[in-house]
Design a protein around this motif. Structure first.
Motif, mmCIF file in Angstrom:
data_model
loop_
_atom_site.group_PDB
_atom_site.id
_atom_site.type_symbol
_atom_site.label_atom_id
_atom_site.label_comp_id
_atom_site.label_asym_id
_atom_site.label_seq_id
_atom_site.Cartn_x
_atom_site.Cartn_y
_atom_site.Cartn_z
ATOM 1 N N THR A 138 0.831 -1.207 0.000
ATOM 2 C CA THR A 138 0.000 0.000 0.000
ATOM 3 C C THR A 138 0.866 1.257 0.000
ATOM 4 O OG1 THR A 138 -0.275 -0.084 2.408
ATOM 5 C CG2 THR A 138 -1.999 -1.092 1.070
ATOM 6 N N LEU A 139 2.025 1.219 0.625
ATOM 7 C CA LEU A 139 2.941 2.367 0.570
ATOM 8 C C LEU A 139 3.353 2.613 -0.885
ATOM 9 C CD1 LEU A 139 4.950 4.325 2.332
ATOM 10 C CD2 LEU A 139 6.601 2.694 1.459
ATOM 11 N N THR A 140 3.707 1.548 -1.609
ATOM 12 C CA THR A 140 4.114 1.722 -2.998
ATOM 13 C C THR A 140 2.938 2.135 -3.869
ATOM 14 O OG1 THR A 140 3.929 -0.670 -3.381
ATOM 15 C CG2 THR A 140 6.113 0.199 -2.847
ATOM 16 N N ASN A 141 1.729 1.677 -3.558
ATOM 17 C CA ASN A 141 0.542 2.131 -4.281
ATOM 18 C C ASN A 141 0.389 3.639 -4.145
ATOM 19 O OD1 ASN A 141 -0.153 -0.463 -5.021
ATOM 20 N ND2 ASN A 141 -1.756 -0.693 -3.499
ATOM 21 N N ARG A 142 0.508 4.117 -2.917
ATOM 22 C CA ARG A 142 0.347 5.539 -2.661
ATOM 23 C C ARG A 142 1.478 6.342 -3.310
ATOM 24 N NH1 ARG A 142 -3.689 6.310 0.839
ATOM 25 N NH2 ARG A 142 -3.041 8.387 1.463
ATOM 26 N N LEU A 143 2.669 5.803 -3.286
ATOM 27 C CA LEU A 143 3.814 6.463 -3.898
ATOM 28 C C LEU A 143 3.605 6.591 -5.410
ATOM 29 C CD1 LEU A 143 6.882 7.206 -2.929
ATOM 30 C CD2 LEU A 143 7.393 5.251 -4.344
ATOM 31 N N ALA A 144 3.190 5.511 -6.057
ATOM 32 C CA ALA A 144 2.944 5.545 -7.502
ATOM 33 C C ALA A 144 1.801 6.496 -7.848
ATOM 34 C CB ALA A 144 2.645 4.133 -8.007
ATOM 35 N N LEU A 145 0.745 6.491 -7.040
ATOM 36 C CA LEU A 145 -0.380 7.397 -7.284
ATOM 37 C C LEU A 145 0.051 8.851 -7.112
ATOM 38 C CD1 LEU A 145 -3.331 7.843 -7.950
ATOM 39 C CD2 LEU A 145 -3.857 7.490 -5.511
ATOM 40 N N LYS A 146 0.855 9.124 -6.107
ATOM 41 C CA LYS A 146 1.357 10.487 -5.901
ATOM 42 C C LYS A 146 2.189 10.923 -7.102
ATOM 43 C CE LYS A 146 1.913 14.252 -3.583
ATOM 44 N NZ LYS A 146 0.794 15.177 -3.462
ATOM 45 N N TYR A 147 2.989 10.012 -7.635
ATOM 46 C CA TYR A 147 3.821 10.314 -8.797
ATOM 47 C C TYR A 147 2.972 10.717 -10.001
ATOM 48 C CZ TYR A 147 6.969 9.620 -12.746
ATOM 49 O OH TYR A 147 7.679 9.799 -13.899
ATOM 50 N N VAL A 148 1.921 9.959 -10.288
ATOM 51 C CA VAL A 148 1.119 10.234 -11.499
ATOM 52 C C VAL A 148 0.152 11.401 -11.324
ATOM 53 C CG1 VAL A 148 1.314 7.863 -12.342
ATOM 54 C CG2 VAL A 148 -0.710 8.532 -11.019
ATOM 55 N N THR A 149 -0.025 11.900 -10.108
ATOM 56 C CA THR A 149 -0.935 13.030 -9.875
ATOM 57 C C THR A 149 -0.197 14.313 -9.482
ATOM 58 O OG1 THR A 149 -1.307 12.343 -7.571
ATOM 59 C CG2 THR A 149 -2.872 11.529 -9.235
ATOM 60 N N THR A 150 1.118 14.315 -9.586
ATOM 61 C CA THR A 150 1.919 15.489 -9.208
ATOM 62 C C THR A 150 2.512 16.125 -10.460
ATOM 63 O OG1 THR A 150 2.450 14.479 -7.082
ATOM 64 C CG2 THR A 150 3.865 16.282 -7.810
#
Length: 178
Positions: A138-150
């Motif tokens: 879930t940490l990596t999910n959030r990290l990847a999502l933050k990357y694509v929305t920043t």
């Protein structure tokens, strides 16, 4: 004959780990069966600490990337992000894909979106999972999502997204499917 555990030092330390202690009690060696999925987390934990700093608790971080991951990320629209190429990312069989949990499926899908440079608008409506230091998927999910929305991700966020797509997730899915 066999002891199974995750790879934390308290279990596998060569002088003080509980498996080594058990071997002394038994008076003979046993076969160590260590979870590869847990072992896959260790480099990510070290690299995350290197790029963002150590954690400040089980659900909190001290560094800027970790603090951003604590935000509510659901529903944020993807921006134009730089794709991260990975020709060796595993393609799961239908059987392996059917065995994935929600969090694992999310990681698989978002990694493919980053690799292809295209993420469906409604993908960000999916829940990436709660932030918890014991749940690295879930940490990596959030990290990847933050990357694509920043719009302008920091150097640390770009580097950590690269690590997830290039090393952590491919290893995780290879282990899971084999």
């Amino acid at each position: 004959l066999v002891i199974g555990s995750d790879g934390t030092n308290v279990n596998v330390g060569n002088m003080q780990g509980c498996i080594q202690y058990l071997e002394r009690l038994l008076g003979r060696p046993v076969h160590w069966e260590i979870c590869m999925l847990h072992a896959n987390e260790l480099p990510l934990r070290s690299l995350f600490a290197f790029h963002d700093g150590k954690t400040s608790g089980p659900n909190s971080f001290k560094g800027p990337v970790g603090k951003e991951l604590q935000e509510d990320l659901t529903g944020k629209s993807p921006v134009r992000f730089t794709r991260i190429k990975n020709d060796d990312f595993p393609q799961l069989s239908e059987e392996a894909a059917a065995d994935l949990s929600h969090d694992q499926e999310y990681l698989y899908d978002i990694c493919w979106g980053i690799i292809e440079g295209n993420l469906e608008e409604d993908f960000t409506l999916r829940e990436p999972g709660f932030l918890c230091m014991s749940r690295w998927v879930t940490l990596t999910n959030r990290l990847a999502l933050k990357y694509v929305t920043t719009k302008n991700p920091s150097k640390a966020l770009k580097r950590l997204a690269f690590i997830v797509v290039s090393f952590y997730a491919p290893s995780w899915f290879w282990i899971k499917s084999h």
